[in-house]
Design a protein around this motif. Structure first.
Motif, mmCIF file in Angstrom:
data_model
loop_
_atom_site.group_PDB
_atom_site.id
_atom_site.type_symbol
_atom_site.label_atom_id
_atom_site.label_comp_id
_atom_site.label_asym_id
_atom_site.label_seq_id
_atom_site.Cartn_x
_atom_site.Cartn_y
_atom_site.Cartn_z
ATOM 1 N N GLU A 84 -11.482 4.293 -1.213
ATOM 2 C CA GLU A 84 -9.872 4.737 -1.642
ATOM 3 C C GLU A 84 -9.941 6.506 -1.460
ATOM 4 O O GLU A 84 -8.511 6.857 -1.846
ATOM 5 C CB GLU A 84 -10.612 4.985 -3.229
ATOM 6 C CG GLU A 84 -9.988 5.762 -4.442
ATOM 7 C CD GLU A 84 -10.571 5.257 -6.245
ATOM 8 O OE1 GLU A 84 -9.371 5.300 -6.266
ATOM 9 O OE2 GLU A 84 -11.792 5.241 -6.367
ATOM 10 N N ALA A 85 -10.801 6.528 -0.904
ATOM 11 C CA ALA A 85 -9.986 8.566 -0.229
ATOM 12 C C ALA A 85 -9.410 8.087 0.215
ATOM 13 O O ALA A 85 -8.423 8.871 0.648
ATOM 14 C CB ALA A 85 -11.395 9.038 0.232
ATOM 15 N N ILE A 86 -9.284 7.182 1.888
ATOM 16 C CA ILE A 86 -8.831 6.610 2.178
ATOM 17 C C ILE A 86 -7.354 5.829 1.573
ATOM 18 O O ILE A 86 -5.875 6.390 2.442
ATOM 19 C CB ILE A 86 -8.932 5.303 3.370
ATOM 20 C CG1 ILE A 86 -10.531 5.836 4.090
ATOM 21 C CG2 ILE A 86 -8.202 4.665 4.620
ATOM 22 C CD1 ILE A 86 -11.322 5.490 4.761
ATOM 23 N N LEU A 87 -7.532 4.230 1.061
ATOM 24 C CA LEU A 87 -6.506 4.240 0.697
ATOM 25 C C LEU A 87 -5.122 5.133 0.159
ATOM 26 O O LEU A 87 -4.316 5.496 0.093
ATOM 27 C CB LEU A 87 -6.518 3.440 -0.298
ATOM 28 C CG LEU A 87 -7.173 2.068 0.018
ATOM 29 C CD1 LEU A 87 -7.580 0.647 -0.696
ATOM 30 C CD2 LEU A 87 -5.919 2.021 1.013
ATOM 31 N N LYS A 88 -6.054 6.755 -0.526
ATOM 32 C CA LYS A 88 -5.440 7.489 -1.387
ATOM 33 C C LYS A 88 -4.201 7.996 -0.439
ATOM 34 O O LYS A 88 -2.840 8.707 -0.764
ATOM 35 C CB LYS A 88 -5.609 7.966 -2.061
ATOM 36 C CG LYS A 88 -6.383 8.366 -3.772
ATOM 37 C CD LYS A 88 -7.717 9.191 -4.150
ATOM 38 C CE LYS A 88 -7.933 8.897 -5.669
ATOM 39 N NZ LYS A 88 -8.476 10.182 -6.069
ATOM 40 N N LYS A 89 -4.240 8.389 0.558
ATOM 41 C CA LYS A 89 -3.884 9.526 1.600
ATOM 42 C C LYS A 89 -2.709 8.013 1.980
ATOM 43 O O LYS A 89 -1.323 8.605 2.124
ATOM 44 C CB LYS A 89 -4.655 9.509 2.337
ATOM 45 C CG LYS A 89 -5.719 10.628 2.346
ATOM 46 C CD LYS A 89 -6.351 10.703 4.017
ATOM 47 C CE LYS A 89 -7.490 11.632 3.576
ATOM 48 N NZ LYS A 89 -7.827 11.763 4.750
ATOM 49 N N GLY A 90 -2.049 7.139 1.681
ATOM 50 C CA GLY A 90 -1.293 5.993 1.425
ATOM 51 C C GLY A 90 -1.111 5.468 2.905
ATOM 52 O O GLY A 90 -1.764 6.113 4.188
ATOM 53 N N LEU A 119 -7.727 -2.269 -3.182
ATOM 54 C CA LEU A 119 -6.310 -2.582 -2.540
ATOM 55 C C LEU A 119 -4.790 -3.015 -3.070
ATOM 56 O O LEU A 119 -4.265 -2.467 -2.914
ATOM 57 C CB LEU A 119 -6.993 -3.705 -1.276
ATOM 58 C CG LEU A 119 -7.581 -3.381 -0.551
ATOM 59 C CD1 LEU A 119 -8.133 -4.640 0.302
ATOM 60 C CD2 LEU A 119 -7.390 -2.498 1.041
ATOM 61 N N GLU A 120 -5.942 -3.472 -4.285
ATOM 62 C CA GLU A 120 -4.678 -4.104 -4.728
ATOM 63 C C GLU A 120 -4.090 -2.631 -6.297
ATOM 64 O O GLU A 120 -2.667 -2.826 -6.364
ATOM 65 C CB GLU A 120 -4.390 -4.900 -6.162
ATOM 66 C CG GLU A 120 -4.798 -5.930 -5.228
ATOM 67 C CD GLU A 120 -5.171 -7.469 -6.316
ATOM 68 O OE1 GLU A 120 -5.684 -6.881 -7.578
ATOM 69 O OE2 GLU A 120 -5.302 -8.589 -5.514
ATOM 70 N N LYS A 121 -4.857 -1.669 -6.245
ATOM 71 C CA LYS A 121 -4.349 -0.461 -6.825
ATOM 72 C C LYS A 121 -3.894 -0.023 -6.527
ATOM 73 O O LYS A 121 -2.508 1.139 -6.786
ATOM 74 C CB LYS A 121 -5.430 0.099 -7.099
ATOM 75 C CG LYS A 121 -5.814 1.986 -8.004
ATOM 76 C CD LYS A 121 -6.930 2.374 -7.981
ATOM 77 C CE LYS A 121 -6.926 4.295 -8.899
ATOM 78 N NZ LYS A 121 -7.697 4.957 -9.348
ATOM 79 N N TYR A 122 -3.733 0.470 -4.895
ATOM 80 C CA TYR A 122 -2.950 1.307 -3.803
ATOM 81 C C TYR A 122 -1.843 0.091 -3.901
ATOM 82 O O TYR A 122 -0.891 0.562 -2.316
ATOM 83 C CB TYR A 122 -4.248 2.094 -3.151
ATOM 84 C CG TYR A 122 -4.994 2.596 -4.026
ATOM 85 C CD1 TYR A 122 -4.021 3.498 -3.914
ATOM 86 C CD2 TYR A 122 -5.802 3.029 -4.344
ATOM 87 C CE1 TYR A 122 -4.405 5.244 -5.059
ATOM 88 C CE2 TYR A 122 -6.744 3.447 -4.644
ATOM 89 C CZ TYR A 122 -6.297 4.706 -5.201
ATOM 90 O OH TYR A 122 -6.632 6.237 -5.629
#
Length: 439
Positions: free
Chosen positions: A207-213, A244-247
């Protein structure tokens, strides 16, 4: 530190031991090998000199270097244990059946098999695949299926083509399929790694990786991963998909060994995911014929036109003859028989390996052996994996370090991948004894 000429010598040695270079066969010229490996000619000469000293090759003046002829009349060295390469043994090789299917396809489709066709694939094959995939809880339409020259081509296209949102980075498990890393490197695509262990990946880190975009897609092998053989459970799959769907990140699921699955409740991630952002890739090479070079991808509507335009620019179309033969094969009872036999074969191989490695974890090594699949994994606690690979090579045991399966500078465990398909039960026993003697 290993010198470049030693790297070259080890590569040639592996090719000799595995049978890629046959006894008496001429080796590539110094200039040709220098160009192929991007090493200078002095390095190649040193490598050949070392192999000469080991009596593995010999030089013929004004001709070149040749593999030393074996005293074994079969032309193979039975003392070599190959747990590196994928060669289907005779007992599960469907060559004769597939040859029959090619003849049948020619009689059914005639000249159509030798004409140009749609880069998307042969409609008859896509219709059969739609029904075939239902056996794996995958429900789609023929329009969403694209036939490729192996799964590797699908990965190359997806990596290189632009996605609608314009994101640029690819997230991969660590370790991961080494060819995928080479594709990313050659295409100059920025890549981010996330550690994968026997238990899965750290969801908080994900999630931390995905948050960065800026993540274009997450590439994963959920079951019987190459190189570790690790599998995600269904709960872990659902949590990965949720994030994955959240981001709004695409998932590229490489399900190359779906045919070997023993647990009927283990569904693909594609079945659980939003199909607008889910890409499913399948190969027919590893469990059918390694040289077949046929794969498929199921794509969401938003990606289909760009994918097919890119594929058309590469090769016009995938071989129609092999597509027609695969269509006949999948419709016949031969496929079901082959898969049943193949599942049993690989399960038995892993059972043999597991029984020999009765100490799953000790002070110096840890074994990870899946229920089935092509690959098992051994993590070394103290010895560097490339040094162990070289030591085993000198003992005529062919394995591969997992170092090439990591992004450069990614901190990782030292591990060895063992391929079971080309080793007899006795080979496996000898290999385990030799490996454990190194510690």
């Amino acid at each position: 530190m290993e010198y470049k000429y030693e790297v070259v010598a080890d590569l040639i040695k592996k090719n000799i031991y595995s049978g890629k270079y046959k006894p008496g066969e001429k080796l590539p010229s110094i200039q040709k090998l220098s160009k192929a490996l991007t090493y200078n000619t002095d390095t190649i000469i040193k490598a050949y000199n070392q192999l000469e000293e080991e009596h593995l090759i010999y030089a013929v003046p004004k001709s070149g270097y040749y593999v030393m002829k074996s005293e074994d009349k079969t032309g193979t060295d039975k003392s070599v244990i190959d747990m590196l390469n994928i060669y289907l043994p005779d007992k599960i090789n469907p060559y004769k059946d597939f040859y029959h299917c090619m003849d049948k396809a020619i009689s059914i489709y005639g000249n159509k098999l030798f004409d140009y066709s749609s880069p998307k694939g042969m409609p008859e094959l896509m219709n059969v695949l739609t029904k075939h995939l239902m056996n794996f809880q995958i429900f789609t339409k023929p329009d969403n299926i694209f036939i490729t020259n192996g799964s590797q081509q699908a990965l190359y296209i997806l990596t290189t083509m632009a996605f609608p949102e314009g994101k640029s980075k690819v997230l991969v498990e660590q370790p991961t399929y080494s060819v995928m890393l080479k594709i990313l490197e050659s295409a100059k695509i920025p890549v981010i790694g996330i550690e994968r262990t026997y238990e899965g990946i750290d969801l908080n880190e994900l999630e931390a990786i995905l948050k960065k975009g800026d993540i274009k897609f997450f590439y994963t092998m959920p079951r019987y991963q190459n190189p570790t053989g690790f599998c995600y459970n269904n709960t872990h799959k659902k949590e990965i998909i949720r994030l994955l769907e959240k981001y709004d990140v695409y998932i590229v699921e490489d399900d190359y060994l779906a045919d070997l699955e023993l647990d009927k409740k283990s569904d693909p991630m594609y079945t659980m995911a939003d199909n607008d952002r889910s890409i499913y890739i399948r190969s027919f090479s590893k469990t059918l014929l390694p040289g077949l070079r046929l794969g498929m991808a199921i794509l969401p509507k938003k990606l289909q036109q760009k994918f097919i335009d890119f594929k058309f620019s590469i090769d016009l179309n995938t071989s129609i003859l092999t597509q027609g033969a695969l269509e006949v094969y999948l419709k016949s009872s031969m496929y079901k028989f082959h898969i049943k036999r193949t599942r049993k074969f690989y399960k038995n191989k892993m059972d043999v390996l597991r029984a020999l490695c009765n100490k799953e974890v000790n002070d110096k090594i840890a074994w990870y052996i899946p229920e089935t699949g092509l690959y098992a994994y051994m993590e070394t606690k103290e010895v560097q994996s490339d040094a162990l690979e070289k030591s085993l090579l000198n003992n005529k045991v062919l394995v591969s370090s997992t170092r090439s399966c990591y992004i450069e500078d990614f901190k990782h465990a030292e591990g060895i991948r063992l391929c079971v398909c080309n080793a007899t039960d006795e080979d496996i026993r000898r290999a385990v004894n030799i490996i454990e003697s190194q510690f």
